[in-house]
Design a protein around this motif. Structure first.
Motif, mmCIF file in Angstrom:
data_model
loop_
_atom_site.group_PDB
_atom_site.id
_atom_site.type_symbol
_atom_site.label_atom_id
_atom_site.label_comp_id
_atom_site.label_asym_id
_atom_site.label_seq_id
_atom_site.Cartn_x
_atom_site.Cartn_y
_atom_site.Cartn_z
ATOM 1 N N PRO A 33 -6.253 48.414 1.078
ATOM 2 C CA PRO A 33 -7.592 48.849 1.444
ATOM 3 C C PRO A 33 -8.594 48.721 0.287
ATOM 4 O O PRO A 33 -8.239 48.957 -0.856
ATOM 5 C CB PRO A 33 -7.379 50.329 1.798
ATOM 6 C CG PRO A 33 -6.222 50.753 0.939
ATOM 7 C CD PRO A 33 -5.345 49.535 0.784
ATOM 8 N N PHE A 34 -9.837 48.353 0.630
ATOM 9 C CA PHE A 34 -10.904 48.370 -0.364
ATOM 10 C C PHE A 34 -12.244 48.599 0.322
ATOM 11 O O PHE A 34 -12.392 48.351 1.518
ATOM 12 C CB PHE A 34 -10.907 47.091 -1.211
ATOM 13 C CG PHE A 34 -11.065 45.799 -0.449
ATOM 14 C CD1 PHE A 34 -12.331 45.308 -0.116
ATOM 15 C CD2 PHE A 34 -9.950 45.045 -0.080
ATOM 16 C CE1 PHE A 34 -12.471 44.097 0.563
ATOM 17 C CE2 PHE A 34 -10.088 43.826 0.608
ATOM 18 C CZ PHE A 34 -11.358 43.360 0.932
ATOM 19 N N GLY A 86 -7.897 42.244 8.880
ATOM 20 C CA GLY A 86 -8.366 42.216 10.265
ATOM 21 C C GLY A 86 -8.889 43.550 10.766
ATOM 22 O O GLY A 86 -9.357 43.640 11.899
ATOM 23 N N THR A 87 -8.811 44.607 9.955
ATOM 24 C CA THR A 87 -9.316 45.925 10.375
ATOM 25 C C THR A 87 -10.414 46.380 9.425
ATOM 26 O O THR A 87 -10.130 46.794 8.294
ATOM 27 C CB THR A 87 -8.180 46.973 10.387
ATOM 28 O OG1 THR A 87 -7.101 46.448 11.169
ATOM 29 C CG2 THR A 87 -8.649 48.292 10.995
ATOM 30 N N VAL A 88 -11.644 46.268 9.891
ATOM 31 C CA VAL A 88 -12.806 46.567 9.050
ATOM 32 C C VAL A 88 -13.664 47.620 9.739
ATOM 33 O O VAL A 88 -14.008 47.488 10.911
ATOM 34 C CB VAL A 88 -13.647 45.289 8.809
ATOM 35 C CG1 VAL A 88 -14.913 45.629 8.025
ATOM 36 C CG2 VAL A 88 -12.838 44.237 8.060
ATOM 37 N N ARG A 89 -13.989 48.696 9.006
ATOM 38 C CA ARG A 89 -14.836 49.752 9.558
ATOM 39 C C ARG A 89 -16.177 49.700 8.830
ATOM 40 O O ARG A 89 -16.225 49.685 7.594
ATOM 41 C CB ARG A 89 -14.167 51.112 9.346
ATOM 42 C CG ARG A 89 -14.818 52.263 10.076
ATOM 43 C CD ARG A 89 -13.826 53.421 10.224
ATOM 44 N NE ARG A 89 -13.325 53.901 8.939
ATOM 45 C CZ ARG A 89 -13.912 54.879 8.231
ATOM 46 N NH1 ARG A 89 -14.996 55.470 8.686
ATOM 47 N NH2 ARG A 89 -13.397 55.258 7.073
ATOM 48 N N LEU A 90 -17.264 49.637 9.622
ATOM 49 C CA LEU A 90 -18.602 49.665 9.018
ATOM 50 C C LEU A 90 -18.929 51.109 8.663
ATOM 51 O O LEU A 90 -18.992 51.981 9.532
ATOM 52 C CB LEU A 90 -19.632 49.109 10.005
ATOM 53 C CG LEU A 90 -21.077 49.041 9.493
ATOM 54 C CD1 LEU A 90 -21.236 48.008 8.378
ATOM 55 C CD2 LEU A 90 -22.051 48.724 10.624
ATOM 56 N N LEU A 127 -23.914 36.979 14.893
ATOM 57 C CA LEU A 127 -22.524 37.431 14.699
ATOM 58 C C LEU A 127 -22.465 38.576 13.674
ATOM 59 O O LEU A 127 -22.969 38.444 12.557
ATOM 60 C CB LEU A 127 -21.670 36.254 14.191
ATOM 61 C CG LEU A 127 -20.174 36.468 14.014
ATOM 62 C CD1 LEU A 127 -19.499 36.745 15.349
ATOM 63 C CD2 LEU A 127 -19.552 35.242 13.359
ATOM 64 N N ALA A 128 -21.885 39.702 14.076
ATOM 65 C CA ALA A 128 -21.861 40.870 13.188
ATOM 66 C C ALA A 128 -20.472 41.123 12.620
ATOM 67 O O ALA A 128 -20.248 42.105 11.929
ATOM 68 C CB ALA A 128 -22.335 42.106 13.958
ATOM 69 N N SER A 129 -19.536 40.212 12.898
ATOM 70 C CA SER A 129 -18.131 40.446 12.571
ATOM 71 C C SER A 129 -17.802 40.205 11.089
ATOM 72 O O SER A 129 -18.345 39.306 10.448
ATOM 73 C CB SER A 129 -17.270 39.537 13.432
ATOM 74 O OG SER A 129 -15.951 39.583 13.002
ATOM 75 N N TYR A 130 -16.888 41.019 10.586
ATOM 76 C CA TYR A 130 -16.336 40.803 9.243
ATOM 77 C C TYR A 130 -14.928 40.239 9.324
ATOM 78 O O TYR A 130 -14.235 40.127 8.316
ATOM 79 C CB TYR A 130 -16.336 42.114 8.460
ATOM 80 C CG TYR A 130 -17.659 42.345 7.758
ATOM 81 C CD1 TYR A 130 -17.925 41.724 6.543
ATOM 82 C CD2 TYR A 130 -18.640 43.154 8.326
ATOM 83 C CE1 TYR A 130 -19.128 41.918 5.897
ATOM 84 C CE2 TYR A 130 -19.850 43.358 7.690
ATOM 85 C CZ TYR A 130 -20.086 42.738 6.457
ATOM 86 O OH TYR A 130 -21.283 42.917 5.828
#
Ligand code: KG4
Ligand code: ZN
Length: 335
Positions: A129-130, A149-153, A331-334
């Motif tokens: 995690p970072f 693949g798991t990113v929280r804004l 596109l808002a994806s990370y």
């Protein structure tokens, strides 16, 4: 095994060859900044046309710099959003055509994921995690990359992106486009404590830079004798004071995000991460809090090596795309 990566989302035409070990075998960036400077900002139609003129030459140069050329390429990665629609179309159509002609698979990449994974080119050991502070001309986001693949804004700007604020304040000060590097240079000769400017810290890791920009506008109006340009020494003080306020706000929210998430590592990426004051201040303030990575400036501003790095992350996690790519300007994806 290498990816050919292509980036055309805004005003840089870029191509790179990246090994699966994330070695950057070549990276070519053709900036259009000089052309757009005459208009004070990016002209989308002109940008798309220039990508079309340059993409073949830039790609050929990236391949020519690698022993074996096409023989080492196992796939093509390309930015499919966010960005200017016409510009994205040039890159994706070109990538699709090249891949089709060579029988290679393609992977569409989010430009924002590209900025994030640029940090792994600088620091191959980087793993979640970072926390990432993403600061560019269009974004000011704080995200928590919890796992691949798991990113929280965590938070974002409510109005202007910080890069946009640098560009607008530069214009107020009569500095050329792109404004960020111009302010960075000008501020070096100024006193950052000369003028106290707002440092809004919003709840939920929010940012707001429009008030800061307006404060600079009023300050410049007060300091300017009539319509005459600002005295160079005064201008340097205003640039330094603005930069100090922006950097302080960014660092305060980054520190809070690290504390709240407990992330052991943090990165700062995107064009504004090449700012000297931000790099120094964040390095100082993160000491003892988290291990901080800020890629070298050429990996912070737009480039194709970062698209290759994100491309490899996606390919490992979910494979190449099937069929022709679609562009997504919003596109808002990370991921
Ligand atoms: O990531 P980037 O190259 O393109 C976008 O995805 O937007 O970021 C461009 C932004 C511009 O607003 C530019 O003024 C800013 O990054 N920038 C800087 C510096 N270098 C580029 N801002 C502050 N200091 C810099 N040294
Ligand atoms: Zn960018």
């Amino acid at each position: 095994m290498s990816l050919l990566a292509i980036e055309t989302s805004c005003d840089e035409t870029a191509a790179a060859v990246i090994g699966s070990d994330l070695a950057v075998h070549s990276s070519i960036v053709a900036s259009q900044a000089e052309t757009h400077a005459a208009y004070g900002g990016v002209v989308p139609e002109l940008a798309a046309r220039m990508h079309l003129e340059r993409i073949a030459g830039v790609t050929a140069a990236a391949l020519a710099a690698v022993p074996g050329g096409w023989e080492v390429i196992t796939g093509v990665a390309v930015t499919r959003g966010p960005g200017l629609a016409g510009c994205l179309l040039v890159g994706t159509a070109y990538a699709d055509a090249l891949a089709g002609a060579r029988g290679l698979p393609v992977v569409g990449v989010s430009h924002m994921a590209g900025h994030v994974w640029a940090a792994q080119l600088a620091d191959p050991g980087l793993r979640p995690p970072f926390v990432a502070l993403v600061v560019s001309g269009g974004h000011t986001d704080l995200i928590h990359v919890e796992a691949l693949g798991t990113v929280r804004l965590l938070g974002a700007t409510r109005d202007d992106a910080v890069g946009e604020a640098f560009d607008k304040v530069a214009r107020l000060l009569g500095l050329p486009y792109p404004g960020g590097p111009a302010i960075d240079r000008t501020a070096r000769g100024g006193d950052p404590a000369r003028y106290r400017l707002p440092r809004p810290v919003l709840p939920d890791f929010g940012f707001s830079f429009s008030g800061l920009k307006t404060a600079v506008r009023y300050l410049v109006d007060d300091l300017r004798p009539g319509d005459a340009p600002l005295d160079p020494a005064v201008r340097a003080d205003v640039a330094a004071s603005f930069q100090a306020a922006a950097v302080d706000t960014l660092c305060t929210q980054l520190e809070a995000a690290i504390e709240q998430t407990g992330a052991p590592r943090a990165i700062i990426v995107g064009g504004v991460a090449s700012n000297r004051s931000l790099r120094a201040e964040a390095t100082r303030r993160c000491r003892g809090l988290a291990q901080l990575t800020i890629p070298p400036p050429e990996l912070c501003t737009d480039n194709a090596a970062m698209v290759g790095a994100a491309g490899w992350e996606i390919v490992r996690r979910r494979g190449f795309d099937q069929g022709p790519l679609s562009v997504d300007p919003g596109l808002a994806s990370y991921t």
